[in-house]
Design a protein around this motif. Sequence first.
Motif, PDB file in Angstrom:
ATOM      1  N   ARG A 816      19.000  -8.224  25.101  1.00  0.00           N
ATOM      2  CA  ARG A 816      20.028  -7.400  25.742  1.00  0.00           C
ATOM      3  C   ARG A 816      20.726  -8.150  26.854  1.00  0.00           C
ATOM      4  O   ARG A 816      21.930  -8.028  27.037  1.00  0.00           O
ATOM      5  CB  ARG A 816      19.406  -6.111  26.270  1.00  0.00           C
ATOM      6  N   LEU A 817      19.949  -8.925  27.565  1.00  0.00           N
ATOM      7  CA  LEU A 817      20.578  -9.713  28.621  1.00  0.00           C
ATOM      8  C   LEU A 817      21.571 -10.683  28.001  1.00  0.00           C
ATOM      9  O   LEU A 817      22.700 -10.823  28.474  1.00  0.00           O
ATOM     10  CB  LEU A 817      19.541 -10.484  29.433  1.00  0.00           C
ATOM     11  N   ALA A 818      21.144 -11.332  26.943  1.00  0.00           N
ATOM     12  CA  ALA A 818      22.023 -12.308  26.295  1.00  0.00           C
ATOM     13  C   ALA A 818      23.326 -11.648  25.878  1.00  0.00           C
ATOM     14  O   ALA A 818      24.409 -12.214  26.028  1.00  0.00           O
ATOM     15  CB  ALA A 818      21.327 -12.917  25.066  1.00  0.00           C
ATOM     16  N   ALA A 819      23.224 -10.421  25.412  1.00  0.00           N
ATOM     17  CA  ALA A 819      24.413  -9.737  24.919  1.00  0.00           C
ATOM     18  C   ALA A 819      25.311  -9.245  26.050  1.00  0.00           C
ATOM     19  O   ALA A 819      26.510  -9.037  25.847  1.00  0.00           O
ATOM     20  CB  ALA A 819      24.010  -8.556  24.031  1.00  0.00           C
ATOM     21  N   THR A 820      24.729  -9.047  27.220  1.00  0.00           N
ATOM     22  CA  THR A 820      25.511  -8.362  28.259  1.00  0.00           C
ATOM     23  C   THR A 820      25.532  -9.114  29.585  1.00  0.00           C
ATOM     24  O   THR A 820      25.946  -8.555  30.602  1.00  0.00           O
ATOM     25  CB  THR A 820      24.940  -6.948  28.526  1.00  0.00           C
ATOM     26  N   GLU A 821      25.150 -10.376  29.574  1.00  0.00           N
ATOM     27  CA  GLU A 821      25.007 -11.092  30.845  1.00  0.00           C
ATOM     28  C   GLU A 821      26.302 -11.097  31.666  1.00  0.00           C
ATOM     29  O   GLU A 821      26.295 -10.847  32.872  1.00  0.00           O
ATOM     30  CB  GLU A 821      24.546 -12.530  30.575  1.00  0.00           C
ATOM     31  N   ALA A 822      27.407 -11.363  31.000  1.00  0.00           N
ATOM     32  CA  ALA A 822      28.677 -11.435  31.723  1.00  0.00           C
ATOM     33  C   ALA A 822      29.001 -10.093  32.373  1.00  0.00           C
ATOM     34  O   ALA A 822      29.494 -10.017  33.503  1.00  0.00           O
ATOM     35  CB  ALA A 822      29.797 -11.839  30.777  1.00  0.00           C
ATOM     36  N   LEU A 823      28.712  -9.036  31.639  1.00  0.00           N
ATOM     37  CA  LEU A 823      28.987  -7.695  32.160  1.00  0.00           C
ATOM     38  C   LEU A 823      28.119  -7.406  33.375  1.00  0.00           C
ATOM     39  O   LEU A 823      28.584  -6.923  34.400  1.00  0.00           O
ATOM     40  CB  LEU A 823      28.718  -6.642  31.085  1.00  0.00           C
ATOM     41  N   LEU A 824      26.830  -7.729  33.218  1.00  0.00           N
ATOM     42  CA  LEU A 824      25.885  -7.468  34.295  1.00  0.00           C
ATOM     43  C   LEU A 824      26.309  -8.212  35.555  1.00  0.00           C
ATOM     44  O   LEU A 824      26.286  -7.668  36.660  1.00  0.00           O
ATOM     45  CB  LEU A 824      24.482  -7.908  33.861  1.00  0.00           C
ATOM     46  N   LYS A 825      26.700  -9.461  35.376  1.00  0.00           N
ATOM     47  CA  LYS A 825      27.061 -10.275  36.538  1.00  0.00           C
ATOM     48  C   LYS A 825      28.234  -9.655  37.283  1.00  0.00           C
ATOM     49  O   LYS A 825      28.281  -9.674  38.503  1.00  0.00           O
ATOM     50  CB  LYS A 825      27.417 -11.697  36.084  1.00  0.00           C
ATOM     51  N   ARG A 826      29.165  -9.089  36.541  1.00  0.00           N
ATOM     52  CA  ARG A 826      30.319  -8.503  37.207  1.00  0.00           C
ATOM     53  C   ARG A 826      29.972  -7.166  37.868  1.00  0.00           C
ATOM     54  O   ARG A 826      30.321  -6.913  39.019  1.00  0.00           O
ATOM     55  CB  ARG A 826      31.449  -8.290  36.217  1.00  0.00           C
ATOM     56  N   LEU A 827      29.269  -6.327  37.108  1.00  0.00           N
ATOM     57  CA  LEU A 827      28.985  -4.976  37.622  1.00  0.00           C
ATOM     58  C   LEU A 827      28.126  -5.017  38.875  1.00  0.00           C
ATOM     59  O   LEU A 827      28.277  -4.177  39.756  1.00  0.00           O
ATOM     60  CB  LEU A 827      28.272  -4.147  36.549  1.00  0.00           C
ATOM     61  N   ALA A 828      27.191  -5.982  38.912  1.00  0.00           N
ATOM     62  CA  ALA A 828      26.254  -6.003  40.036  1.00  0.00           C
ATOM     63  C   ALA A 828      26.590  -7.133  41.007  1.00  0.00           C
ATOM     64  O   ALA A 828      25.839  -7.368  41.944  1.00  0.00           O
ATOM     65  CB  ALA A 828      24.825  -6.152  39.520  1.00  0.00           C
ATOM     66  N   LYS A 829      27.710  -7.806  40.756  1.00  0.00           N
ATOM     67  CA  LYS A 829      28.134  -8.931  41.588  1.00  0.00           C
ATOM     68  C   LYS A 829      26.998  -9.952  41.723  1.00  0.00           C
ATOM     69  O   LYS A 829      26.503 -10.236  42.823  1.00  0.00           O
ATOM     70  CB  LYS A 829      28.581  -8.418  42.968  1.00  0.00           C
ATOM     71  N   VAL A 830      26.577 -10.458  40.580  1.00  0.00           N
ATOM     72  CA  VAL A 830      25.495 -11.432  40.531  1.00  0.00           C
ATOM     73  C   VAL A 830      26.084 -12.823  40.329  1.00  0.00           C
ATOM     74  O   VAL A 830      26.984 -13.003  39.513  1.00  0.00           O
ATOM     75  CB  VAL A 830      24.537 -11.105  39.369  1.00  0.00           C
ATOM     76  N   GLY A 831      25.611 -13.759  41.122  1.00  0.00           N
ATOM     77  CA  GLY A 831      26.042 -15.147  40.943  1.00  0.00           C
ATOM     78  C   GLY A 831      25.097 -15.816  39.977  1.00  0.00           C
ATOM     79  O   GLY A 831      25.165 -15.601  38.765  1.00  0.00           O
ATOM     80  N   ALA A 832      24.179 -16.608  40.525  1.00  0.00           N
ATOM     81  CA  ALA A 832      23.220 -17.298  39.668  1.00  0.00           C
ATOM     82  C   ALA A 832      22.207 -16.303  39.108  1.00  0.00           C
ATOM     83  O   ALA A 832      21.874 -15.322  39.768  1.00  0.00           O
ATOM     84  CB  ALA A 832      22.501 -18.373  40.469  1.00  0.00           C
ATOM     85  N   LEU A 833      21.750 -16.579  37.894  1.00  0.00           N
ATOM     86  CA  LEU A 833      20.771 -15.705  37.263  1.00  0.00           C
ATOM     87  C   LEU A 833      19.711 -16.591  36.622  1.00  0.00           C
ATOM     88  O   LEU A 833      20.043 -17.558  35.940  1.00  0.00           O
ATOM     89  CB  LEU A 833      21.470 -14.846  36.213  1.00  0.00           C
ATOM     90  N   ARG A 834      18.463 -16.258  36.858  1.00  0.00           N
ATOM     91  CA  ARG A 834      17.409 -17.127  36.343  1.00  0.00           C
ATOM     92  C   ARG A 834      16.226 -16.281  35.878  1.00  0.00           C
ATOM     93  O   ARG A 834      15.843 -15.326  36.535  1.00  0.00           O
ATOM     94  CB  ARG A 834      16.941 -18.077  37.463  1.00  0.00           C
TER      95      ARG A 834
END
Length: 931
Positions: A816-834
């Motif tokens: 699910r993360l793979a499918a929605t990573e870009a969305l998650l980063k924008r919605l939650a204002k996430v920079g780096a993700l690990r």
Amino acid sequence: MSIANRYDPAAIERDLYAEWEHSGAFAPSGNGAPYCIVIPPPNVTDRLHVGHAFQHTLMDALIRYQRMNGRRALWQTGTDHAQIATQMVVERQLAAQGIALQDIGREKFIDRVWAWKESTGGAITQQIRRMGSSVDWNRERFTMDEGFSRAVLEVFVRLYEDGLIYRGQRLVNWDPQLKTSISDLEVENVEEPGHLWHIRYPLADGVYTADGDDHLVVATTRPETMLGDTAVAVHPDDERYRSLVGNSVILPLAGRRIPIIADGYVDREFGSGCVKITPAHDFNDHAIGTRHGLPLVNIFNADASVNDNAPVPYRGLDRFEVRKRVVADLEAADLVERVQDHTMTVPRGDRSKATIEPWLTDQWFVKIAPLAGPAIEAVRDGRVRFVPKQYENMYFAWMRDIQDWCISRQQWWGHRIPAWYDDAGNVYVGRTEAEARAKAGLADHVALRQDDDVLDTWFSSALWTFGTLGWPERTQELADFHPTDVLVTGYDIIFFWVARMIMMTLRFTGEVPFRKVYIHGMVRDATGAKMSKTSGNGLDPLDIVDGIATEELVAKRTANMTQPQMAAQIAARTRREYPDGIQPYGTDAVRFAFCALASQGRDLAFDLKRIEGYRNFCNKLWNASKFVLSHVDGAAQDSAALNGPVALSAADRWIRSLTGRLAANAHAAIADYRFDLYANAVYEFAWHEYCDWYVELAKPVLFDAQAPPEHVRAVRKTLLETLAALLRIAHPIVPFVTETLWRHIAPRAGLGGDTIMRQPFPSPDDLPADLGAEAAVAWLKGVTTAIRNIRGEMNVSPAKEVELLLQDGDTADRQRLAATEALLKRLAKVGALRWLAEDEEPPPASVQVVGRLKVMVPLAGLIDADAECARLRKEIDKLNKDLARVDAKLGNANFVAKAPAAVVAKERDRGAALRAQFAVLDAQLSRLEAA
RNA sequence: GGGUGUUUAGCUCAGUUGGGAGAGCAACGGCCUUACAAGCCGUAGGUCGCAGGUUCGAGCCCUGCAACACCCA
């Protein structure tokens, strides 16, 4: 044409309605199954009040919904001549000019009423228009218009011929102020403080009571009526008086000799157990008088002054004056034993508020039992169904005890009774005088005089469903639209109107008037108080639509008052409640509020705060549409922007799925007349799914110049199509804003039609549920919310980008993360993700658990470790409480043994999840505390 | 006197065959983040009128009581 930057209801609503009306869109059309609602005809004397606006909103929502579903929908409109109410208003106006009724005579008076009706009848229809009601104006009717009057005449004559209308001398409810009879229903019984006078009636012929008294004591709340007494009654088993039955008393003041009778009606416990009997002025006494063959002594004139049947000193005086004098004279004669304070029930006319007198007169009656039987049966067997069902009991209870209906009124405005009298007093009934003569074979030289009375206004409104459709002609409309589908009305007129419609309609068409009766509550003010002119808390719906200044509202509320002494109080109250007047909220907001408040079986408190919220909702729809249009039109030059292959993302499929669910919920809610659930479903979807989530999920794609065209197209099409569906679903509630937006959105969505009114209401079949997409977005929402929660609690600015660490979780989480990573980063204002390895020691971080997944935001520079510890303790505390409850349940052998396996399994899963979360948070807390 | 309805968060109200108490508004904290400050993000808040009963389990079913509203007499 581009959309205005700001939602301004005033700028769209008026023109749009005129356009709809002129286009003929409100008339039934197409080949669908007919659907019909008749408007409860407002009184021509009224201006629309919020109660009307509420009721009309519900009907309009139904009509618009059915019309969109392809039904040939007719909303039949019209107004009621409101017999007594109208006559009162015009009489009062004349009185203000110093003109008395008898000065101008019947014909001129009626001309005046018609003139007045023409001058004001337009106000209410204008208000109906402003509320957006899609009534068919071409078919507007008035209960006194020619066609409808014909139906009234026909019904009267046929009932007379069938022996169901008769004329007779009966005790009726007499309004001495209006000088007319009224029906039982028009009497309001009001509790008022009064007195109970205990009066001595001397025994005649030297007899004594068992206690050795030379008199009987009767108790009464109305001493003046003793002048018409014709007996004193005692209970037959009352030992105190048994021996006196058959003897007489001398009626004080009048000096008449009247008998002592025995009747089981007498309550031995009340007063002395002796009751004065006044058969001409009390319904119960009249019944006793009939049983005992007592004479009737009528002591009142039509205005309730005392007539010549009373002793000379009282003649010509008003009843209340007579009461005082009678009491004084009795006291002077030492015949008053005592006087008690006593709460009495006073009958008052519902229009005049005058104290009603039971009075013996010649009147016309409808014999009701033969009509009531079939009407009871129609509800019992379900041909008519009440919603909510509990009102059926009220209906049955009343119908079982129903009395003959007094339908004649001694007034001028209304349907004149089609009966004529010759000099001998013989009565001839016919559709015309000629017919009446012909039927009786009367010679032309026999002089006839028409009955002066008019009919109860409810006699004509009882015919409303079939009379408006052309009866007694066999019209196509009658064949198509009758029985009507649903009657929408308040519980206050179930007896006045609903029951009588069922009786009359069954009698004359053999059909029920409507299949359903939806009974709504009454609109009250924000504090739950009844709205009324006298308490000055009523509102004109248009003042909420258009707004009004405080002083203007004060002026309106204190104008034309029946109780001018209340003006100062009302003015003060109005200034206190509306210090800044009322803002213009627009029709749509008011309508939305009405629908949202229309829960079943209770009155509604009408609060401007709610309206404001729904005005904001309309604004939200407006802005969302603006957003969608800007992203579609920006790409309009590119012909491939919308046309071409599409690849729907999980988010796209999710909102489509939810749109389908909304459609299903809307259909179900309307089928159940749950306007509140319908409105709330629209609100929830539009605001909290479409705007809060889907628009945000669309942005990363729309703003990404590198995004594949088939993805961009998918987002654009989905934004357009789901919005177009939402607009159609919302349209029956908020017609103006949805129509305005539709005209911008629909063409881009490839949907046609000049008007949303004729567009199909979306079907859930078009948008099947997509459980996979729903699960994916639920996951994304969960993780996003977890991060936002950390931000909120830790006071991390929304503008500040954070680093996100993930740990544990299962393969589904990774997918699910793979499918929605870009969305998650924008919605939650996430920079780096690990992702951290399972055994990797995380850095100090704020943590949340989503399912099995650990969601962490590192503390470094962002988060205060102490604050995070406090937050964790709070979370852990809550977990422990939940866990304790689950464990207690699972520890109960009875629960595990007896509850369904699914329930037990669910509880076990819940326990496991809570335990896992606890483990993570607890470890995190120890780690932070150690650091 | 008979009947019906209501009683859930500070306010207005949802709560669909009994299975982890919800919404809007108000409150509190943070944000002018390129549709929307008529906005966005987050937080807190309830002995479900009272007392019993049925049930493994009751806001929901049963009984009684109370308060309020309305209808009828």
